[in-house]
Scaffold this active site. Structure first.
Site, PDB file in Angstrom:
ATOM      1  N   HIS A  20       0.875  -1.186   0.000  1.00  0.00           N
ATOM      2  CA  HIS A  20       0.000   0.000   0.000  1.00  0.00           C
ATOM      3  C   HIS A  20       0.910   1.234   0.000  1.00  0.00           C
ATOM      4  CE1 HIS A  20      -2.798   2.913   1.876  1.00  0.00           C
ATOM      5  NE2 HIS A  20      -3.790   2.093   1.558  1.00  0.00           N
TER       6      HIS A  20
ATOM      7  N   ASP B 161       3.209  -4.777   7.445  1.00  0.00           N
ATOM      8  CA  ASP B 161       1.958  -4.025   7.417  1.00  0.00           C
ATOM      9  C   ASP B 161       0.823  -5.033   7.572  1.00  0.00           C
ATOM     10  OD1 ASP B 161      -0.362  -2.746   6.753  1.00  0.00           O
ATOM     11  OD2 ASP B 161       0.446  -1.715   4.993  1.00  0.00           O
TER      12      ASP B 161
ATOM     13  N   GLN C 251      -4.405  -5.473   6.705  1.00  0.00           N
ATOM     14  CA  GLN C 251      -5.436  -6.354   6.136  1.00  0.00           C
ATOM     15  C   GLN C 251      -5.397  -7.762   6.725  1.00  0.00           C
ATOM     16  OE1 GLN C 251      -7.861  -5.374   4.321  1.00  0.00           O
ATOM     17  NE2 GLN C 251      -7.124  -3.328   3.810  1.00  0.00           N
TER      18      GLN C 251
ATOM     19  N   LYS D 135     -10.161  -1.248  10.585  1.00  0.00           N
ATOM     20  CA  LYS D 135     -10.312  -2.404   9.686  1.00  0.00           C
ATOM     21  C   LYS D 135     -10.572  -3.680  10.481  1.00  0.00           C
ATOM     22  CE  LYS D 135      -7.248  -0.310   6.259  1.00  0.00           C
ATOM     23  NZ  LYS D 135      -8.111   0.068   5.144  1.00  0.00           N
TER      24      LYS D 135
ATOM     25  N   CYS E  31      -4.714   2.564  -3.647  1.00  0.00           N
ATOM     26  CA  CYS E  31      -3.484   3.040  -2.986  1.00  0.00           C
ATOM     27  C   CYS E  31      -2.347   2.052  -3.196  1.00  0.00           C
ATOM     28  CB  CYS E  31      -3.695   3.278  -1.488  1.00  0.00           C
ATOM     29  SG  CYS E  31      -4.898   4.534  -1.163  1.00  0.00           S
TER      30      CYS E  31
HETATM   31  C1  PLP Z   1      -2.409  -2.819   3.548  1.00  0.00           C
HETATM   32  C2  PLP Z   1      -2.745  -1.441   4.027  1.00  0.00           C
HETATM   33  N1  PLP Z   1      -1.787  -0.684   4.550  1.00  0.00           N
HETATM   34  C3  PLP Z   1      -2.022   0.555   5.015  1.00  0.00           C
HETATM   35  C4  PLP Z   1      -3.276   1.110   4.939  1.00  0.00           C
HETATM   36  C5  PLP Z   1      -3.500   2.484   5.480  1.00  0.00           C
HETATM   37  O1  PLP Z   1      -4.311   2.391   6.599  1.00  0.00           O
HETATM   38  P1  PLP Z   1      -4.866   3.707   7.321  1.00  0.00           P
HETATM   39  O2  PLP Z   1      -5.496   4.519   6.225  1.00  0.00           O
HETATM   40  O3  PLP Z   1      -5.843   3.179   8.307  1.00  0.00           O
HETATM   41  O4  PLP Z   1      -3.713   4.404   7.930  1.00  0.00           O
HETATM   42  C6  PLP Z   1      -4.311   0.369   4.375  1.00  0.00           C
HETATM   43  C7  PLP Z   1      -5.654   0.951   4.224  1.00  0.00           C
HETATM   44  O5  PLP Z   1      -6.374   0.650   3.319  1.00  0.00           O
HETATM   45  C8  PLP Z   1      -4.043  -0.949   3.920  1.00  0.00           C
HETATM   46  O6  PLP Z   1      -5.004  -1.691   3.402  1.00  0.00           O
END
Ligand code: PLP
Length: 404
Positions: A120, A197, A200, A223, A361
């Site tokens: 992401h 990360d 998900q 999430k 993203c």
């Molecule tokens: C894999 C992953 N990393 C990072 C993020 C960013 O998360 P946040 O917007 O809650 O900071 C997301 C959000 O969609 C994500 O799916």
């Protein structure tokens, strides 16, 4: 708990959109919230509202106790060794920025940062900024033809030396699961600092940071059936303790004078300012909610549902799935022939079906897949077979509308 009873705890699912019952397949963007989370937050504001760690009065002591209790819950939830290893942030994005900023003094122009090609943007841009500050080199870990990390290529990159490896646990686009335990061990053997990360992963699988052995693990509350505005930065104590704080100010200090400031110990050193107290309380309620579910049965049901979703899409015809594997979690990425993903999303929305369309993203991933964007349907603990059937029926009607 039966699915109907479980769904009944999510009030937002009970609405109609344009005359259609809501079919919510956008849980990967944000999950719906159970009544228990809404109640916990309302009750905090109604009964316990005070700032934490500050005042001598009882209300503040109660707010502090409730807030700090959530740190213990998170520690137990991901099996961290120490409660000081749990830092409250505003989300995954902030957590990764804190690590990337905090490592500035440990990185220089000889350093290499390896990043998962399916990452992401939140797990790409902060590293790019770190590279800009320090002259470090960024290298993308390539994917194979099936949308998974190309493991031989990863080994080859590690053998050339790496200072940091930043990876997905689960892809937010395709739902592919990285073999993070093995990848972390290999990165550690090469002397790299590892960040996973888990945005998900956290709602779909048990996460045990102790077994994984990563230096940092990050995720967002929203999430995992909790509120927006709160996330977690887990770090091994020695690694967290070495991070330079991104945010400075109140609460993170020990002593302040105009000549110099000394910093507090962990976790406070990395939690400057008033935290998102009610959101942290909501996250605690979300953890309780998840922990009360029958874990094995819930995981099995979600896995079967995702397989069913993949199969139904394949059977529809003229649908391209990206990186769809049996062991994926939570999400399916697809395009309908060469129709624009946005058109598909809008037409589905007209039938009450909520999915996500775009680059998600993850522009570098789109490039790896050779597409500009795609549609993503994602599921959660409340998703039913009926939701999937309604979605696929709606997609069939979109297909008929666009092709006939
Ligand atoms: C894999 C992953 N990393 C990072 C993020 C960013 O998360 P946040 O917007 O809650 O900071 C997301 C959000 O969609 C994500 O799916």
């Amino acid at each position: 708990m039966q699915l109907l009873a479980l769904r009944a705890q999510f009030p937002a699912l009970e609405q109609t959109l344009a005359g259609y019952p809501l079919c919510y397949l956008d849980t990967a963007a944000t999950s719906q919230k159970p009544q228990a989370v809404l109640d916990a937050m309302a009750s905090f504001y109604r009964d316990d509202n005070a700032n934490v760690h500050r005042a001598a009065h009882q209300l503040s002591a109660r707010a502090t106790a409730n807030y700090e209790q959530v740190r213990d819950k998170v520690q137990a939830f991901i099996n961290a060794a120490k409660r000081q290893e749990i830092i409250f942030t505003h989300g995954t994005t902030e957590a990764i920025n804190m690590v990337a900023w905090g490592l500035t003094e440990q990185i220089d122009h000889t350093s290499t940062i390896l990043i998962d090609s399916a990452a992401h943007h939140a797990n790409i841009v902060p590293w790019q900024q770190l590279a800009k500050r320090t002259g470090a080199k960024i290298i993308a870990i390539p994917l194979d033809a099936n949308g998974r990390i190309d493991q031989p290529a990863y080994q080859a990159l590690l053998s050339n030396g790496a200072s940091i490896v930043a990876m997905n646990h689960v892809s937010n686009v395709m739902g592919t699961v990285n073999p993070v335990k093995e990848m972390i061990a290999q990165a550690k053997a090469a002397g790299a600092i590892t960040l996973v990360d888990g945005a998900q992963a956290i709602a779909h699988m048990p996460v045990n940071v102790n077994t994984l052995g990563c230096d940092f693990y990050v995720f967002s509350g929203h999430k995992m059936y909790g509120p927006t505005g709160v996330g977690i930065l887990y770090g091994q104590f020695e690694q967290l303790d070495k991070l330079s704080p991104l945010l400075t100010g109140g609460e993170m200090i020990d002593t302040v004078s105009f000549e110099m400031t000394t910093f507090n110990t962990l976790p406070n050193r990395l939690e400057a300012g008033t935290p998102a107290i009610a959101d942290v309380i909501g996250l605690g309620a979300a953890i309780d909610f998840i922990a009360a579910l029958p874990q094995a049965a819930t995981k099995k049901r979600e896995a079967e549902l995702l397989k069913y979703l993949q199969q139904q899409l394949q059977q529809l015809g003229q649908v391209t799935l990206y990186g769809a594997h049996q062991d994926n979690l939570g999400a399916v990425a697809f395009n309908l022939a060469d129709e624009h993903h946005q058109d598909v999303g809008i037409l589905l929305d007209q039938q009450g079906v909520a999915i996500r369309c775009g680059h998600h993203c993850a522009m570098p991933l789109m490039q790896s897949l050779g597409i500009k964007g795609c549609c993503r349907a994602s599921i959660g603990i409340y998703t039913s077979v009926e939701d999937i059937d309604r979605f696929v029926e709606a997609l069939a009607s979109v297909k008929a509308m666009l092709f006939d």
